[in-house]
Design an enzyme around this catalytic site. Structure first.
Site, PDB file in Angstrom:
ATOM      1  N   ARG A 234       0.848  -1.186  -0.103  1.00 57.61           N
ATOM      2  CA  ARG A 234       0.204   0.010  -0.296  1.00 57.61           C
ATOM      3  C   ARG A 234       0.787   1.610   0.189  1.00 57.61           C
ATOM      4  O   ARG A 234       0.546   2.311  -0.583  1.00 57.61           O
ATOM      5  CB  ARG A 234      -0.881  -0.096   1.260  1.00 57.61           C
ATOM      6  CG  ARG A 234      -2.198  -0.978   1.117  1.00 57.61           C
ATOM      7  CD  ARG A 234      -2.759  -0.897   0.122  1.00 57.61           C
ATOM      8  NE  ARG A 234      -4.246  -1.940  -0.084  1.00 57.61           N
ATOM      9  CZ  ARG A 234      -3.789  -3.101  -0.382  1.00 57.61           C
ATOM     10  NH1 ARG A 234      -2.585  -3.460  -0.624  1.00 57.61           N
ATOM     11  NH2 ARG A 234      -4.912  -4.064  -0.521  1.00 57.61           N
TER      12      ARG A 234
ATOM     13  N   GLU B 271       2.061   1.767  -3.539  1.00 57.91           N
ATOM     14  CA  GLU B 271       0.962   2.009  -4.260  1.00 57.91           C
ATOM     15  C   GLU B 271       0.792   3.674  -4.002  1.00 57.91           C
ATOM     16  O   GLU B 271       0.391   4.315  -4.877  1.00 57.91           O
ATOM     17  CB  GLU B 271      -0.259   1.452  -3.908  1.00 57.91           C
ATOM     18  CG  GLU B 271      -1.683   1.962  -4.781  1.00 57.91           C
ATOM     19  CD  GLU B 271      -2.551   1.050  -4.458  1.00 57.91           C
ATOM     20  OE1 GLU B 271      -2.747  -0.179  -4.655  1.00 57.91           O
ATOM     21  OE2 GLU B 271      -3.638   1.822  -4.040  1.00 57.91           O
TER      22      GLU B 271
ATOM     23  N   SER C 206      15.010  14.298   3.045  1.00 57.26           N
ATOM     24  CA  SER C 206      16.030  13.144   3.378  1.00 57.26           C
ATOM     25  C   SER C 206      15.453  11.854   3.963  1.00 57.26           C
ATOM     26  O   SER C 206      14.460  12.121   4.650  1.00 57.26           O
ATOM     27  CB  SER C 206      17.005  13.999   4.387  1.00 57.26           C
ATOM     28  OG  SER C 206      18.096  12.701   4.723  1.00 57.26           O
TER      29      SER C 206
END
Lengths: 145, 145, 145, 145, 145, 145, 145, 145, 145, 145
Positions: free
Chosen positions: I86, I89, I112
């Site tokens: 997820r 995604e 960073s």
């Protein structure tokens, strides 16, 4: 990315304000199969092609583009679209369990993806509607020779 | 390749001569879900784990291996097993049509693969039995913020 | 890399000095199919498994390892072995022409790889013997729904 | 995706209502090989090119596009088209058995994919017609030096 | 990573302080081909296997491990070893020019990698010695049918 | 797919009916190197570029397109063209043996692919002509520091 | 994952409490090159190997494991370790600019990765110390022939 | 393949006969960084953009195309261009040694690729000029929390 | 798959019945960072390592295994575990929008991943609890030189 | 590479000199979500689309292009842009720790990427400003059946 004919079909359908369910009624075929013809993953008969084209107001001279056997498949090895990916994930997670259960019920073989139908239904549910996907494929036992 | 616990579970089940359907009756959960626990794609409650282990004659001290949250997924990007591949192919061919039809019926969102059930049924058919796979997942609309 | 049972079968066969053709006679199944059982790509019946094991001098208690439904496929996306690669190359070169000719002869559908047989014959030829590979698969037309 | 000349050839052939079998008669070469010329996987002689072009009503000035040596191959590592994929799957499943049987029959070497022919036949069968694919390639033993 | 037999052969050769050139003399085959037998990319005859084993002081009972037809290929798609990679790079850079020149000299076909020999020579040069690699493969014209 | 300048060069050469061997004579460079300039894998000097362009009847104003340093390489990780693939396969099969032999002859280092020449010769042979490919690259020993 | 000899060397070095800088003094070679010998990416002479082994208290009989020519490279196509990835990213971002500047300064050719040294220095800086990496490789112009 | 603006900049620079070193003087920034702006891997300030454009004779109205933050990176996972590949190979071979030495000198962390400079120098050398590449990046220690 | 030390740590923690939140209290570091030490993605100081080991009842002699700089990263290019996927995604979907917004707020540079913290909180919600993930990374502007 | 409508939207927004924060005020939706609509990763309602278009001075007849459900995802398996890659790296490094902590806090399940919001804030800090990214997704427990 989409074939030109697919774009034409989708635009005409939107223009007409028709849904795939409307087309299901007009053509006498399931909405998923008709969508598969739109995306050039399935091939229609001449009569089916003409019905589809008439329903969305395109000339029936385009019929040959819907009747020829398409080169099928999405292409990308792992789909990035979340809706499509979920089905891929289902196989990643439930693929082996499914294989075990099918072999136990049917023996060595596979579920056909050709002699196959796919339906989508909306299950209304107060906790949130559900998508019901029903697949039905002929069991093909491995031939021995 | 399979985790050690999976091999133990499969061997014990075979020894006992039990099918996943038999386990469905013993445990009170669907055979596919139980198979998913076997393959360590799903996690059982303590009570479910004990029922599964007792049913196939393994000590319940193994329960923690069935209750912990597994690292899920098959791994290989494109599965080579023909049975599993067919489901992948179905998405290659019918993925876009399915997406169109679901969006038309539900709006922008996805079918959940988590709030999700998967059933397998055998449809007897004189022309050859059919495998029926029924997926039911909650529709999740994309949130806006 | 090869499953343990495959190594056992190959070693016993070599010990006995039997070829797959000899096994074809002993088992009553084609040599290619028997080799597929050896490499755990096909599943035998109890009777077939016992015939194979007896023929090569292994105990028939190993039969369950030959009757269970295997997880199939070679794995590597592009095979590096030159003999196997040639078949892959044939599809790279003749895949589209083959698709066109099959569609022209049969319509939209595929050749089944499940209801399928594969034979190998040696064609003697003064200019160099030829390998003849004969595939026969049921044509499966795409279902419409 | 298809080369421009391939599209021109396919369109002209469709216009003429000719099948590859018709071209086989007109050109005196097998339909699969002719389809391979269409898809620019094989190179024709000047005479063959002219026969093909005349048969489908295209000017013979296009001949050079059919006689030059093409850059061959489909490209995608794993084909997504179901018909083509089946042949790939056959090698995934039967590749090692095939290798064993060929080595047993011929020794160390390969079946040539160059000195090679490929035929497709329709086997009528009351239980469903079958696709018969016959490959014949020269056996090439590994040279030692 | 290397097969067990390869490791045994390399260790014995090192023990004996023999180079592949020494083996070339003892066996009567080229050093590269002998190295290919060591790495199980080529299969020896019984006599050749025994000569190799004797020369490096291993029992000839290991001969069957050198005579069977190996599963060939390095595996990794793009080799990371700099020496091996350079040959891959040569094809990335000079592959198309080579293809053009070979087609111009021979017509449509390929250089066989089976009916093929490979020699390595050291060219002494005051500006730095050079590696000379000579490949010789039978030209195989594409068959038409 | 080919750069525009490559297409122009190939078309002009075909128009003139010149082979790469003819260009070798006109330019005073090897045919493979000239083909590498055509495919934009090598860069010519101003004088060489003008000789090439004149020889095939193109204006010398195109010279800068042949003198600039190209972005090199074919691109696809595994080439699908059978002629090019064979060289890739040779490295899959003979890569490790070659590495062993070169290290034995030269120590730790590589054959340069930059200070490198590549020649193709036709060896006439009654059993079938052979393609002879001769590579010569400077040996570069690994520097220690 | 790391070769056994690498693990032995790293453990002995840690036991001795020696840094690579300490080894630089003991061996008379740069710390990066010595680390490359540890990770079996570089091959030492017999004398260097013995100095390294003595310095970290390992028997010099292990020297042959440090003198043989290793199979080089990390393997994974895209490294996931953040420190190593940054160098990969530098080439993704500055690769083309670097290529342009090098060609402008030197002509068509490459920086050798074989006749090559690599040094790491710590630049103290009040705003945060800096890592300075200095690469020096011989320029190799593309040979013409 | 190169962005349109990159092509425009390169063409104008060539027209003017300017090198990146000349631009270094005109703009007051390092030639590598300026080349990175050309290839749209770095973003200039309005003033820098105008200096670059003026120096090569392009209208300063193009400045916004040089000031916006680009989508960075070359794309291909393994570069095929030999010059760029060498840097990738250096990391394949010296990546782990470099990681060990940096950790020993600095602790757990990385060399920044953002707070980073890259210089190229030509080292004249009678045995062949050398390319010197100097990278300087701030050391960033892993934060704990 | 998990390193041996990770397995030891997880088993001891489970034995003790401690959660990562309990460890957060015992060690004085965030639970996510402690979990990162467990999975060998972060390196602890000697004191932190000893606190962690004591808290879960393991000997502090294991401390060096927690203080050395690990080779970081999960490895698989696309994770198949649904929870981890997820996040992948999210970047597929929101990566470009996020990039635009960050550039608009901060200029050209990055967040960073080293000077970085990651917290997980449980947001109770009657419609279903929510997972809150808070990332905080120093903005690093691209250096010009 | 970007869809045409995205380019139009970005150009109009730049023309108007509006930031995503300005749009947040005009539209009443978060800047990240609006950017997601720009990049066609989210779908707007008719009213939202019109507000967005009006705000940046584009005709509202373009609204349908913002309301249709997009095919989502960036595509490239591993992003090469440094800003986007950092988020990918965070999951490579902190993915397993995050998974452990979430499971410990919530049980087996995932954080939804659909019922999900994403905010970006600028944390001013004298040692360098920080990017704060806040993700909030509904926890979805795995359903059992």
């Amino acid at each position: 990315m989409l074939p030109e004919i697919t774009q034409k079909l989708l635009a005409a359908k939107q223009e007409k304000g028709m849904s795939f369910v409307d087309l299901e009624k007009a053509v006498g075929r399931d909405e998923v199969w008709i969508a598969a013809v739109f995306y050039r993953q399935a091939s229609a008969s001449q009569a089916e092609a003409e019905k589809i084209l008439s329903a969305i107001g395109l000339p029936t001279t385009l019929a040959p583009e819907l009747t020829e056997c398409p080169l099928k498949g999405l292409g990308p090895v792992v789909p990035t679209d979340p809706l499509i990916y979920r089905f891929y994930e289902i196989m990643q997670v439930y693929g082996m369990p499914l294989k075990s259960v099918i072999h136990e019920k049917f023996g060595d073989g596979i579920m056909s993806a050709i002699d196959f139908t796919l339906d989508v239904e909306k299950e209304e549910d107060p906790k949130g509607d559900r998508v019901k996907v029903i697949m039905s494929g002929k069991f093909l036992p491995y031939k021995k020779w």
